[in-house]
Design a protein around this motif. Structure first.
Motif, PDB file in Angstrom:
ATOM      1  N   TYR A  86     -31.078 -18.913  19.850  1.00  0.00           N
ATOM      2  CA  TYR A  86     -30.080 -17.907  19.511  1.00  0.00           C
ATOM      3  C   TYR A  86     -29.567 -17.705  20.796  1.00  0.00           C
ATOM      4  O   TYR A  86     -29.714 -17.801  21.655  1.00  0.00           O
ATOM      5  CB  TYR A  86     -30.942 -16.581  19.020  1.00  0.00           C
ATOM      6  CG  TYR A  86     -31.658 -16.874  17.666  1.00  0.00           C
ATOM      7  CD1 TYR A  86     -30.966 -16.758  16.569  1.00  0.00           C
ATOM      8  CD2 TYR A  86     -33.023 -17.288  17.953  1.00  0.00           C
ATOM      9  CE1 TYR A  86     -32.017 -16.846  15.384  1.00  0.00           C
ATOM     10  CE2 TYR A  86     -33.655 -17.379  16.672  1.00  0.00           C
ATOM     11  CZ  TYR A  86     -33.142 -17.291  15.321  1.00  0.00           C
ATOM     12  OH  TYR A  86     -34.006 -17.252  14.238  1.00  0.00           O
ATOM     13  N   ASN A  90     -25.836 -13.772  18.258  1.00  0.00           N
ATOM     14  CA  ASN A  90     -26.354 -13.823  17.106  1.00  0.00           C
ATOM     15  C   ASN A  90     -27.862 -13.581  16.882  1.00  0.00           C
ATOM     16  O   ASN A  90     -28.582 -13.978  16.116  1.00  0.00           O
ATOM     17  CB  ASN A  90     -26.249 -15.305  16.325  1.00  0.00           C
ATOM     18  CG  ASN A  90     -26.869 -16.354  16.976  1.00  0.00           C
ATOM     19  OD1 ASN A  90     -27.632 -16.076  18.035  1.00  0.00           O
ATOM     20  ND2 ASN A  90     -26.618 -17.583  16.550  1.00  0.00           N
ATOM     21  N   ASP A  92     -29.654 -11.096  16.552  1.00  0.00           N
ATOM     22  CA  ASP A  92     -30.270 -10.329  15.521  1.00  0.00           C
ATOM     23  C   ASP A  92     -30.664 -11.218  14.099  1.00  0.00           C
ATOM     24  O   ASP A  92     -31.348 -10.593  13.327  1.00  0.00           O
ATOM     25  CB  ASP A  92     -29.083  -9.147  14.899  1.00  0.00           C
ATOM     26  CG  ASP A  92     -28.358  -8.603  16.199  1.00  0.00           C
ATOM     27  OD1 ASP A  92     -28.969  -7.251  16.437  1.00  0.00           O
ATOM     28  OD2 ASP A  92     -27.435  -8.947  16.664  1.00  0.00           O
ATOM     29  N   GLU A  93     -30.230 -12.293  14.282  1.00  0.00           N
ATOM     30  CA  GLU A  93     -30.478 -13.339  13.119  1.00  0.00           C
ATOM     31  C   GLU A  93     -32.126 -13.445  13.146  1.00  0.00           C
ATOM     32  O   GLU A  93     -32.743 -14.148  12.117  1.00  0.00           O
ATOM     33  CB  GLU A  93     -29.662 -14.324  13.130  1.00  0.00           C
ATOM     34  CG  GLU A  93     -28.490 -14.333  12.583  1.00  0.00           C
ATOM     35  CD  GLU A  93     -27.576 -15.317  12.555  1.00  0.00           C
ATOM     36  OE1 GLU A  93     -27.850 -16.562  13.006  1.00  0.00           O
ATOM     37  OE2 GLU A  93     -26.163 -15.178  12.739  1.00  0.00           O
ATOM     38  N   ASN A  96     -34.375 -13.058  10.141  1.00  0.00           N
ATOM     39  CA  ASN A  96     -34.734 -14.002   9.222  1.00  0.00           C
ATOM     40  C   ASN A  96     -35.605 -15.287   9.386  1.00  0.00           C
ATOM     41  O   ASN A  96     -35.735 -16.117   8.829  1.00  0.00           O
ATOM     42  CB  ASN A  96     -33.485 -14.654   8.508  1.00  0.00           C
ATOM     43  CG  ASN A  96     -32.541 -13.603   8.277  1.00  0.00           C
ATOM     44  OD1 ASN A  96     -32.684 -12.696   7.570  1.00  0.00           O
ATOM     45  ND2 ASN A  96     -31.184 -13.612   8.749  1.00  0.00           N
ATOM     46  N   ASN A  97     -36.365 -15.035  10.769  1.00  0.00           N
ATOM     47  CA  ASN A  97     -37.042 -16.139  11.169  1.00  0.00           C
ATOM     48  C   ASN A  97     -38.614 -15.767  10.934  1.00  0.00           C
ATOM     49  O   ASN A  97     -39.136 -14.972  11.893  1.00  0.00           O
ATOM     50  CB  ASN A  97     -36.774 -16.635  12.785  1.00  0.00           C
ATOM     51  CG  ASN A  97     -37.401 -17.604  12.983  1.00  0.00           C
ATOM     52  OD1 ASN A  97     -38.240 -18.351  12.671  1.00  0.00           O
ATOM     53  ND2 ASN A  97     -36.774 -18.380  14.248  1.00  0.00           N
TER      54      ASN A  97
END
Ligand code: NAD
Length: 363
Positions: A86, A90, A92-93, A96-97
């Motif tokens: 990351y 990004n 904050d994604e 979803n991990n």
């Protein structure tokens, strides 16, 4: 066969238990904690990541960096898939991990608060480097964010997990040294120009925030008390342009409720290998080196004639392995870390008071 938490949840949702799938290890059994490393600098790449590589409880599952090429090289070395690299934008994604349980924040001090709060909002636990933040206000916001998200927040005070330090604390609590009269502690190094550590906005302060914090934290865990009074002096000796924004050297004294006096010094102006010395009514204890990554040495002499001696054979990066695995245990067993956000906040409050005291004395 090993399955992810998400896959396991899906199987459970479909009513398929592990009893029907021999060979599958259920979530919770031999589970490892996946760390996302935030900031690929010296402490993360030279110490924390090599430590985790040797762990049975922790592993590196994602990286955050502003340099894609460096991140890809590290990802290849640590078996991190490209999709788990990351940027700061990004980051904050990571929400979803499912392979990321916790983040390890190894950024300049002023960035700790933002990346802790964003991690908590992404429902991840946080192991954050010291100093916790650059202000008391930020430290409180970090604690609040992690509490609201029901996520752990641990500050990376590695010495509090190191065996010689733990032995020193135990000996003092057992009364081996009698009543503790004084503590002397120091830590410093000559800093190179152009370091972010000399930029007040990024560092929050000078050597006090960076290395003096070891002396402060040690004085607190050695006494097991919180200082009731303190006074400090700071100075700039070398007018060579490095110290336009932060102090070069800072000394302070603290008085603890039991009467113990601690005198501490930190500097960016000379080599000052870290140590603490504890003088009690029944003997002296010396931890020197105290705050290194290895070769920590506890020695001492008691009035009874007994000698104190302990030098754990734990090469770098074992201290970081202990820290990473301790955090993993806290997550797996749902326990509050010993060096929680509150512990970091206490040092932040005291460092703010030390700076205030230094300011008041400016002639
Ligand atoms: P470093 O300069 O080597 O690494 C900092 C990382 O942050 C780099 O990857 C850099 O690219 C990145 N970064 C992102 N934005 C940046 C910006 N605006 N300016 C500068 N760098 C930026 O620093 P370090 O020595 O690894 O220290 C990182 C943190 O770890 C600090 O909070 C420090 O106090 C702490 N630390 C802890 C220990 C310990 O023993 N626990 C030892 C050293 C450092």
């Amino acid at each position: 066969m090993k399955i992810t938490r998400r896959e396991f949840s899906r199987l459970v949702a479909f009513g398929i238990g592990t009893q029907l799938l021999p060979g599958i290890r259920a979530f919770g059994e031999d589970r490892t904690i996946g760390y996302c490393i935030v900031g690929l600098g010296r402490i993360s790449m030279q110490h924390f990541m090599p430590a985790v590589k040797t762990s049975k409880k922790s592993r590196i599952t994602a990286l955050v960096s502003g340099h894609r090429g460096k991140a890809e090289r590290m990802a290849a070395e640590y078996g991190v898939p490209s999709r788990s690299i990351y940027s700061y934008e990004n980051y904050d994604e990571i929400r979803n991990n499912p392979d990321v349980d916790a983040v390890y924040i190894a950024l300049p001090n002023s960035m700790h608060a933002e990346y802790t709060i964003r991690a908590a909002k992404a429902a991840k636990h946080v192991l954050c480097e010291k100093p916790m933040a650059t202000s008391v206000e930020d430290a409180r916001a970090m604690i609040q964010a992690c509490e609201s998200a029901h996520k752990k927040l641990m500050i990376a005070y590695r010495c509090q997990y190191e065996p010689a330090h733990l032995r020193a604390i135990a000996l003092i609590r057992e009364g081996k040294l009698g009543s503790i009269q004084s503590i002397e502690s120091a830590f410093g190094f000559p800093i190179a120009p152009n370091e972010w550590r000399l930029d007040k906005k990024l560092a929050g302060g000078g050597p006090l925030m960076d290395v003096g914090i070891y002396c402060l934290n040690a004085s607190r865990y050695v006494t097991g008390e919180e200082p009731s009074e303190l006074a400090g002096f700071s100075s700039v000796v070398d007018e060579d342009g490095r110290f336009a924004q932060v102090e070069e050297t800072l000394s302070w004294t603290m008085k603890f409720p039991n009467g113990t006096l601690a005198s501490c010094t930190c500097t960016y102006g000379s080599s000052m290998p870290g140590y603490f010395r504890v003088r009690g009514s029944k003997g002296t204890m010396i931890m020197e080196p105290a705050f290194n990554y290895d070769n920590v040495h506890l020695s001492g002499q008691l009035a009874s004639g007994e000698k104190l001696e302990m030098a754990p054979d734990e090469p770098d990066p074992v201290q970081f392995l202990r820290e990473a695995d301790y955090m993993a245990d806290c997550i797996l067993q749902n326990q509050e870390p010993k060096t929680s956000g509150q512990e970091g906040l206490r040092d932040m409050e005291l460092m703010a008071q030390i700076y205030q005291s230094c300011e008041k004395k400016r002639i």
